[in-house]
Design a protein around this motif. Structure first.
Motif, PDB file in Angstrom:
ATOM      1  N   SER A  39      32.828  28.401  51.041  1.00 15.90           N
ATOM      2  CA  SER A  39      32.373  29.720  50.581  1.00 15.90           C
ATOM      3  C   SER A  39      33.089  30.367  49.359  1.00 15.90           C
ATOM      4  O   SER A  39      34.125  29.915  49.265  1.00 15.90           O
ATOM      5  CB  SER A  39      32.747  30.644  51.713  1.00 15.90           C
ATOM      6  N   GLY A  40      32.270  31.077  48.628  1.00 10.44           N
ATOM      7  CA  GLY A  40      32.869  31.902  47.558  1.00 10.44           C
ATOM      8  C   GLY A  40      32.784  31.047  46.261  1.00 10.44           C
ATOM      9  O   GLY A  40      31.925  30.189  46.353  1.00 10.44           O
ATOM     10  N   THR A  41      33.231  31.849  45.103  1.00  9.24           N
ATOM     11  CA  THR A  41      32.834  31.202  43.726  1.00  9.24           C
ATOM     12  C   THR A  41      34.367  30.879  43.321  1.00  9.24           C
ATOM     13  O   THR A  41      35.308  31.532  43.758  1.00  9.24           O
ATOM     14  CB  THR A  41      32.315  32.283  43.144  1.00  9.24           C
ATOM     15  N   TRP A  42      34.251  30.076  42.389  1.00  6.47           N
ATOM     16  CA  TRP A  42      35.484  29.498  41.815  1.00  6.47           C
ATOM     17  C   TRP A  42      35.748  30.485  40.612  1.00  6.47           C
ATOM     18  O   TRP A  42      34.843  31.033  39.874  1.00  6.47           O
ATOM     19  CB  TRP A  42      35.319  28.221  41.128  1.00  6.47           C
ATOM     20  N   SER A  95      44.938  32.700  40.041  1.00 12.48           N
ATOM     21  CA  SER A  95      43.476  32.751  39.696  1.00 12.48           C
ATOM     22  C   SER A  95      42.760  33.873  40.540  1.00 12.48           C
ATOM     23  O   SER A  95      43.426  34.990  40.470  1.00 12.48           O
ATOM     24  CB  SER A  95      42.754  31.412  39.972  1.00 12.48           C
ATOM     25  N   SER A  96      41.706  33.690  41.184  1.00  8.32           N
ATOM     26  CA  SER A  96      41.020  34.737  41.843  1.00  8.32           C
ATOM     27  C   SER A  96      42.037  35.054  42.975  1.00  8.32           C
ATOM     28  O   SER A  96      42.634  34.145  43.749  1.00  8.32           O
ATOM     29  CB  SER A  96      39.632  34.254  42.546  1.00  8.32           C
ATOM     30  N   VAL A  97      41.746  36.484  43.248  1.00  9.75           N
ATOM     31  CA  VAL A  97      42.796  36.978  44.166  1.00  9.75           C
ATOM     32  C   VAL A  97      41.911  37.998  45.392  1.00  9.75           C
ATOM     33  O   VAL A  97      41.123  38.569  44.897  1.00  9.75           O
ATOM     34  CB  VAL A  97      43.996  38.023  43.544  1.00  9.75           C
ATOM     35  N   VAL A 189      37.413  31.916  46.046  1.00  7.49           N
ATOM     36  CA  VAL A 189      37.602  33.054  46.761  1.00  7.49           C
ATOM     37  C   VAL A 189      36.086  33.925  47.071  1.00  7.49           C
ATOM     38  O   VAL A 189      35.328  33.893  46.254  1.00  7.49           O
ATOM     39  CB  VAL A 189      38.726  33.998  46.126  1.00  7.49           C
ATOM     40  N   GLU A 190      35.953  33.917  48.485  1.00  8.99           N
ATOM     41  CA  GLU A 190      34.618  34.481  48.796  1.00  8.99           C
ATOM     42  C   GLU A 190      34.785  35.952  48.534  1.00  8.99           C
ATOM     43  O   GLU A 190      35.793  36.762  48.774  1.00  8.99           O
ATOM     44  CB  GLU A 190      34.517  34.541  50.462  1.00  8.99           C
ATOM     45  N   LEU A 202      40.416  33.212  50.594  1.00 12.97           N
ATOM     46  CA  LEU A 202      40.505  32.203  49.770  1.00 12.97           C
ATOM     47  C   LEU A 202      40.037  31.030  50.539  1.00 12.97           C
ATOM     48  O   LEU A 202      40.419  30.892  51.854  1.00 12.97           O
ATOM     49  CB  LEU A 202      41.948  31.933  49.517  1.00 12.97           C
ATOM     50  N   ASN A 203      39.176  30.185  50.010  1.00 12.86           N
ATOM     51  CA  ASN A 203      38.540  29.024  50.710  1.00 12.86           C
ATOM     52  C   ASN A 203      39.166  27.709  50.012  1.00 12.86           C
ATOM     53  O   ASN A 203      39.135  26.774  50.963  1.00 12.86           O
ATOM     54  CB  ASN A 203      37.025  28.938  50.525  1.00 12.86           C
ATOM     55  N   ASP A 204      39.448  27.632  48.860  1.00 13.91           N
ATOM     56  CA  ASP A 204      39.888  26.311  48.457  1.00 13.91           C
ATOM     57  C   ASP A 204      40.724  26.553  47.192  1.00 13.91           C
ATOM     58  O   ASP A 204      40.590  27.605  46.349  1.00 13.91           O
ATOM     59  CB  ASP A 204      38.719  25.393  48.029  1.00 13.91           C
TER      60      ASP A 204
END
Length: 219
Positions: A39-42, A95-97, A189-190, A202-204
């Motif tokens: 889920s989510g985007t990089w 990165s994304s938080v 992160v979704e 956070l997914n990956d």
């Protein structure tokens, strides 16, 4: 510009590649695990400064919400150092938080006078999809510390208490090859859902290895 850099790397016999949307580093590997969520985007790729590498990390975790919506791990932050282990600048990258939780505090590899240790591999604690239940995706992260040339055995680096509330740790990623260490990252992160949505944050994550000596970039 990118063409000139690639030619320079080839002439230097570098087994590496460049990421077009970042200042070039000698990126030799992308480290991934098989149990990350989908889920989510990089987010944006982020790197330590030239000739610096990760010697430690911090994690942002939402505590157990009991009857509320749990998201667990929301972000990972890397602590950068030069090849001598001097983290005097204490520069960090992320990165994304995700918006929930608190930073748990920095931990670093056990440095000794005769050897400098860097992050070389990682593992994620991930909760599998729960169907109609409360999904949390990634709950915790831990790392493998070794010296740059892999002449020392693995030393696990795991922030206390060492695990989140849900899921299990998966297999370790590949390790950065001798002469390289983790130098950058990108997280998936979704985004925040509606009030009725099941947030997972956070997914990956992908970590990047760089070789010890960066090329001289021509420009």
């Amino acid at each position: 510009m990118l063409f000139i850099v690639v030619i320079t790397l080839l002439l230097n016999g570098c087994n590496c590649f460049l990421l077009a949307d970042q200042t070039p580093r000698n990126v030799t590997q992308q480290l991934t695990v098989t149990n990350g969520g989908d889920s989510g985007t990089w987010g944006v790729k982020q790197f330590c400064p030239s000739r610096q590498f990760a010697v430690g990390y911090d994690i942002k975790v939402e505590t157990y919400q009991f009857t509320g919506d749990d998201t667990s791990l929301n972000a990972i932050k890397l602590i950068c150092s030069d090849a001598n282990g001097a983290s005097f600048a204490k520069q960090t990258i992320t990165s994304s938080v995700g918006p929930w939780g608190d930073w748990k505090g920095q931990v670093t590899c056990n440095q000794r006078p005769e050897v400098v240790m860097f992050l070389k591999a990682f593992s994620l604690q991930v909760e599998s999809p729960q169907g109609n239940g409360d999904d949390t995706a990634v709950n915790w992260a831990k790392f493998d510390c070794r010296d740059m040339q892999d002449s020392t055995p693995m030393e696990e680096l795991n922030k206390d208490p060492g695990h989140g509330s849900f899921g299990t740790f998966g297999a370790w990623s590949e390790s950065c090859r001798p002469g390289s260490a983790i130098c950058g990252m990108m997280t998936r992160v979704e985004p925040v859902l509606t009030n009725t949505g099941d947030d997972t944050a956070l997914n990956d994550v992908i970590f990047y290895c760089c070789q010890e000596q960066d090329p001289e970039i021509l420009g």
